[in-house]
Write a protein that holds these residues in place. Structure first.
Motif, PDB file in Angstrom:
ATOM      1  N   LEU A  38       0.918  -1.138   0.044  1.00  0.00           N
ATOM      2  CA  LEU A  38       0.042  -0.096  -0.096  1.00  0.00           C
ATOM      3  C   LEU A  38       0.698   1.114  -0.135  1.00  0.00           C
ATOM      4  CD1 LEU A  38      -3.115   0.534  -0.102  1.00  0.00           C
ATOM      5  CD2 LEU A  38      -3.026   0.696   2.335  1.00  0.00           C
ATOM      6  N   ALA A  39       1.867   1.293   0.937  1.00  0.00           N
ATOM      7  CA  ALA A  39       2.946   2.329   1.033  1.00  0.00           C
ATOM      8  C   ALA A  39       3.540   2.647  -0.717  1.00  0.00           C
ATOM      9  CB  ALA A  39       3.728   2.287   2.024  1.00  0.00           C
ATOM     10  N   GLY A  40       3.856   1.707  -1.244  1.00  0.00           N
ATOM     11  CA  GLY A  40       4.682   1.800  -2.503  1.00  0.00           C
ATOM     12  C   GLY A  40       3.842   2.144  -3.526  1.00  0.00           C
ATOM     13  N   LEU A  41       2.756   1.673  -3.631  1.00  0.00           N
ATOM     14  CA  LEU A  41       1.691   2.089  -4.761  1.00  0.00           C
ATOM     15  C   LEU A  41       1.181   3.411  -4.491  1.00  0.00           C
ATOM     16  CD1 LEU A  41      -0.249  -1.458  -4.872  1.00  0.00           C
ATOM     17  CD2 LEU A  41       1.515  -0.314  -6.729  1.00  0.00           C
ATOM     18  N   HIS A  42       0.787   3.679  -3.289  1.00  0.00           N
ATOM     19  CA  HIS A  42       0.386   5.237  -2.950  1.00  0.00           C
ATOM     20  C   HIS A  42       1.302   6.200  -3.334  1.00  0.00           C
ATOM     21  CE1 HIS A  42      -2.622   7.868  -1.134  1.00  0.00           C
ATOM     22  NE2 HIS A  42      -1.866   8.421  -0.315  1.00  0.00           N
ATOM     23  N   THR A  43       2.512   6.125  -2.999  1.00  0.00           N
ATOM     24  CA  THR A  43       3.626   6.881  -3.298  1.00  0.00           C
ATOM     25  C   THR A  43       3.807   6.973  -4.995  1.00  0.00           C
ATOM     26  OG1 THR A  43       4.755   6.376  -1.186  1.00  0.00           O
ATOM     27  CG2 THR A  43       5.966   7.619  -2.860  1.00  0.00           C
ATOM     28  N   ARG A  54       1.666   6.266  -7.287  1.00  0.00           N
ATOM     29  CA  ARG A  54       0.621   6.979  -7.898  1.00  0.00           C
ATOM     30  C   ARG A  54       0.576   8.354  -7.709  1.00  0.00           C
ATOM     31  NH1 ARG A  54      -4.188   9.351  -6.390  1.00  0.00           N
ATOM     32  NH2 ARG A  54      -4.092   8.549  -4.239  1.00  0.00           N
ATOM     33  N   LEU A  55       0.956   9.062  -6.483  1.00  0.00           N
ATOM     34  CA  LEU A  55       1.047  10.399  -6.085  1.00  0.00           C
ATOM     35  C   LEU A  55       2.140  10.999  -7.160  1.00  0.00           C
ATOM     36  CD1 LEU A  55       0.686  10.645  -2.347  1.00  0.00           C
ATOM     37  CD2 LEU A  55      -1.119  11.089  -4.171  1.00  0.00           C
ATOM     38  N   LEU A  56       3.433  10.419  -7.161  1.00  0.00           N
ATOM     39  CA  LEU A  56       4.496  10.894  -7.965  1.00  0.00           C
ATOM     40  C   LEU A  56       4.053  10.966  -9.456  1.00  0.00           C
ATOM     41  CD1 LEU A  56       7.452   9.404  -5.876  1.00  0.00           C
ATOM     42  CD2 LEU A  56       7.013  11.952  -6.364  1.00  0.00           C
ATOM     43  N   ALA A  57       3.708   9.768  -9.868  1.00  0.00           N
ATOM     44  CA  ALA A  57       3.196   9.579 -11.438  1.00  0.00           C
ATOM     45  C   ALA A  57       2.212  10.791 -11.582  1.00  0.00           C
ATOM     46  CB  ALA A  57       2.680   8.289 -11.721  1.00  0.00           C
ATOM     47  N   SER A  58       1.254  10.986 -10.933  1.00  0.00           N
ATOM     48  CA  SER A  58       0.154  11.951 -11.200  1.00  0.00           C
ATOM     49  C   SER A  58       0.710  13.366 -11.430  1.00  0.00           C
ATOM     50  CB  SER A  58      -0.934  11.950 -10.061  1.00  0.00           C
ATOM     51  OG  SER A  58      -0.365  12.196  -8.851  1.00  0.00           O
ATOM     52  N   ARG A  59       2.030  13.695 -10.713  1.00  0.00           N
ATOM     53  CA  ARG A  59       2.548  14.743 -10.803  1.00  0.00           C
ATOM     54  C   ARG A  59       3.697  15.089 -12.027  1.00  0.00           C
ATOM     55  NH1 ARG A  59       3.451  14.970  -4.059  1.00  0.00           N
ATOM     56  NH2 ARG A  59       1.167  15.312  -4.052  1.00  0.00           N
ATOM     57  N   GLY A  60       3.526  13.826 -12.945  1.00  0.00           N
ATOM     58  CA  GLY A  60       4.442  13.980 -14.054  1.00  0.00           C
ATOM     59  C   GLY A  60       5.726  13.510 -14.286  1.00  0.00           C
ATOM     60  N   ALA A 108       3.398   8.229   3.093  1.00  0.00           N
ATOM     61  CA  ALA A 108       3.642   8.185   1.773  1.00  0.00           C
ATOM     62  C   ALA A 108       3.145   9.229   0.987  1.00  0.00           C
ATOM     63  CB  ALA A 108       2.702   6.884   1.205  1.00  0.00           C
ATOM     64  N   GLY A 109       2.153   9.994   1.361  1.00  0.00           N
ATOM     65  CA  GLY A 109       1.683  11.155   0.949  1.00  0.00           C
ATOM     66  C   GLY A 109       2.715  12.135   1.064  1.00  0.00           C
ATOM     67  N   LEU A 110       3.621  12.283   2.551  1.00  0.00           N
ATOM     68  CA  LEU A 110       4.562  13.432   2.556  1.00  0.00           C
ATOM     69  C   LEU A 110       5.834  13.288   1.811  1.00  0.00           C
ATOM     70  CD1 LEU A 110       5.772  15.696   4.514  1.00  0.00           C
ATOM     71  CD2 LEU A 110       6.287  13.950   6.100  1.00  0.00           C
ATOM     72  N   ALA A 111       5.914  11.567   1.807  1.00  0.00           N
ATOM     73  CA  ALA A 111       7.422  11.201   0.647  1.00  0.00           C
ATOM     74  C   ALA A 111       7.169  11.723  -0.534  1.00  0.00           C
ATOM     75  CB  ALA A 111       7.467   9.704   1.215  1.00  0.00           C
ATOM     76  N   ALA A 112       5.892  11.539  -1.003  1.00  0.00           N
ATOM     77  CA  ALA A 112       5.754  12.042  -2.475  1.00  0.00           C
ATOM     78  C   ALA A 112       5.834  13.341  -2.745  1.00  0.00           C
ATOM     79  CB  ALA A 112       4.454  11.614  -3.142  1.00  0.00           C
ATOM     80  N   ALA A 113       5.353  14.274  -1.687  1.00  0.00           N
ATOM     81  CA  ALA A 113       5.411  15.766  -1.802  1.00  0.00           C
ATOM     82  C   ALA A 113       6.910  16.083  -1.728  1.00  0.00           C
ATOM     83  CB  ALA A 113       4.661  16.406  -0.785  1.00  0.00           C
ATOM     84  N   ALA A 171      -2.495   3.178  -9.462  1.00  0.00           N
ATOM     85  CA  ALA A 171      -1.037   3.755  -9.691  1.00  0.00           C
ATOM     86  C   ALA A 171      -0.822   3.629 -11.114  1.00  0.00           C
ATOM     87  CB  ALA A 171      -0.105   2.888  -9.200  1.00  0.00           C
ATOM     88  N   GLU A 172      -1.271   2.552 -12.012  1.00  0.00           N
ATOM     89  CA  GLU A 172      -0.933   2.507 -13.457  1.00  0.00           C
ATOM     90  C   GLU A 172      -1.948   3.613 -14.159  1.00  0.00           C
ATOM     91  OE1 GLU A 172      -0.020  -2.112 -13.980  1.00  0.00           O
ATOM     92  OE2 GLU A 172      -2.146  -1.624 -13.907  1.00  0.00           O
ATOM     93  N   ALA A 173      -3.030   3.823 -13.628  1.00  0.00           N
ATOM     94  CA  ALA A 173      -4.056   4.721 -14.181  1.00  0.00           C
ATOM     95  C   ALA A 173      -3.321   6.256 -14.239  1.00  0.00           C
ATOM     96  CB  ALA A 173      -5.192   4.802 -13.732  1.00  0.00           C
ATOM     97  N   ALA A 174      -2.541   6.364 -13.264  1.00  0.00           N
ATOM     98  CA  ALA A 174      -1.551   7.630 -12.999  1.00  0.00           C
ATOM     99  C   ALA A 174      -0.662   7.804 -13.811  1.00  0.00           C
ATOM    100  CB  ALA A 174      -1.461   7.976 -11.543  1.00  0.00           C
ATOM    101  N   GLY A 175      -0.143   6.573 -14.399  1.00  0.00           N
ATOM    102  CA  GLY A 175       1.095   6.716 -15.259  1.00  0.00           C
ATOM    103  C   GLY A 175       2.233   5.845 -14.699  1.00  0.00           C
ATOM    104  N   ALA A 176       2.207   5.255 -13.730  1.00  0.00           N
ATOM    105  CA  ALA A 176       3.291   4.529 -13.155  1.00  0.00           C
ATOM    106  C   ALA A 176       3.262   3.094 -13.695  1.00  0.00           C
ATOM    107  CB  ALA A 176       3.141   4.202 -11.517  1.00  0.00           C
TER     108      ALA A 176
END
Length: 355
Positions: free
Chosen positions: A13-18, A20-26, A275-280, A106-111
């Motif tokens: 869950l941690a890896g996929l959430h991170t 997804r957030l990073l992929a959604s930011r390009g 994971a949210g903080l890590a992605a930011a 995660a895959e839908a976001a581009g990861a």
């Protein structure tokens, strides 16, 4: 050799959430996972607490009925302490379905996610690596970051049950002979039952499967399975968030970062929040190249949130016999004791603030 912006190691869950957030930011994100299927090797009990349910878009169709009632049992199993919240406090998830949902997101976001690919033999170079690879993290060792050193070991049986006439209930049995330094549990929400225990590995009186079988037989009210029994288990890091969890080459999330409550061993809520903080932080660092950005992902500061629970963890770990636990229940039965237990079990605190 393939090059990416971010390599995420571990598709929990941690890896996929991170990812997804990073992929959604390009960012160009690749997730590698040594398992060939995400519905195998599940370690978490899948208990989501109220503040997670309120703050994150979880797939509600994969969550069991809400649990408001918690019953704490002493070693004798006599005169338990019952606590009932006015709010929905817990829901137990079908974690295989939750992982599949997180994978799709995660895959839908581009990861890109590759299963059956162990680390570090992924054949990839990355500007930054996110270690979401569990309690004994290979990424932490490779990057010279801190590693978990204090663990509980747990085992759990999960199985479908028939409808129950009683309210969904979370039973906790504190008995150092059975679960030294922690507890045994039964969560029965009328949909599935989770029956498990955990304790210090060097103080368990017998192998975990034998202790779990004994608990099944001894504890009243364990429901009869109406379908196949699935067993899961593994290490639970309970030393609190590690101090050094980031460097210019990468950072840690989830169990790899020690993001598990030392007292309750709950890890799904801090897993998502960290994971949210890590992605930011990762996104800002990759865009600016400024290493000072990584100071926002400070394990020492996050660890400070655990001071009381680390003290309580020490007290629980030092409890060796049932007499001391029975005496503690005399305090739990007082108004002050019940209030303290309710604060732990139904409290609003978490870490870090949602990013």
């Amino acid at each position: 050799m393939e090059s990416v912006d971010v390599l995420v190691v571990g598709a929990g869950l941690a890896g996929l959430h991170t990812a997804r957030l990073l992929a959604s930011r390009g960012f160009d994100v690749l997730v590698c996972e040594r398992r060939t299927r995400l519905d195998t090797g599940i370690r978490t009990t899948g208990i989501f607490v109220r503040r997670t349910l309120e703050d994150f878009a979880l797939p509600h169709r994969h969550l069991g009925p809400a649990v408001r009632r918690v019953v704490l049992h002493p070693p004798s199993l006599r005169a338990p302490v019952e606590l009932v919240s006015p709010r929905d406090e817990y829901r137990v998830a079908d974690m295989a379905a939750v992982y599949a949902h997180a994978l799709s997101g995660a895959e839908a976001a581009g990861a890109r996610v590759r299963l059956g690919v162990p680390y570090p033999s992924a054949g990839v170079t990355a500007r930054f690596t996110v270690g979401a690879d569990g309690a004994r993290s290979a990424v932490a060792r490779r990057l010279g970051l801190d590693a978990n050193r204090r663990f509980l070991v747990g085992v759990e049986d999960v199985f479908p049950v028939g409808p129950s006439a009683s309210a969904p209930t979370f039973h906790c049995v504190l008995d150092p002979r059975l679960a030294p330094g922690y507890l045994a549990w039964l969560v029965d929400d009328g949909h599935e039952a989770h029956v498990g225990l955990a304790g210090h590995p060097d103080r368990l009186a017998a192998p975990l499967p034998r202790l779990l079988r004994s608990f099944h037989q001894r504890f009243p009210g364990v429901p009869t399975p109406t379908g196949p029994v699935r067993r899961r288990g593994g290490l639970i890091p309970v030393g609190g968030v590690l101090r050094r969890i980031a460097c210019p080459e990468g950072l840690l999330v989830g169990d790899a970062a020690g993001a598990v409550s030392p007292l309750t061993a709950g890890g799904l809520d801090p897993c998502l929040r960290m994971a949210g903080l890590a992605a930011a932080v990762t996104g800002d660092y990759l865009r600016t190249g400024d290493p000072s950005v990584l100071r926002r992902y400070d394990g020492g500061a996050l660890r400070a949130r655990f001071r009381l629970r680390l003290l309580l963890r020490g007290a629980l770990s030092r409890t060796r016999g049932p007499a001391a636990t029975e005496a503690a229940f005399a305090l739990l039965r007082t108004p002050l004791g019940r209030a303290a237990a309710s604060r732990v079990l139904f409290g609003d605190g978490s870490f870090p603030d949602r990013a």
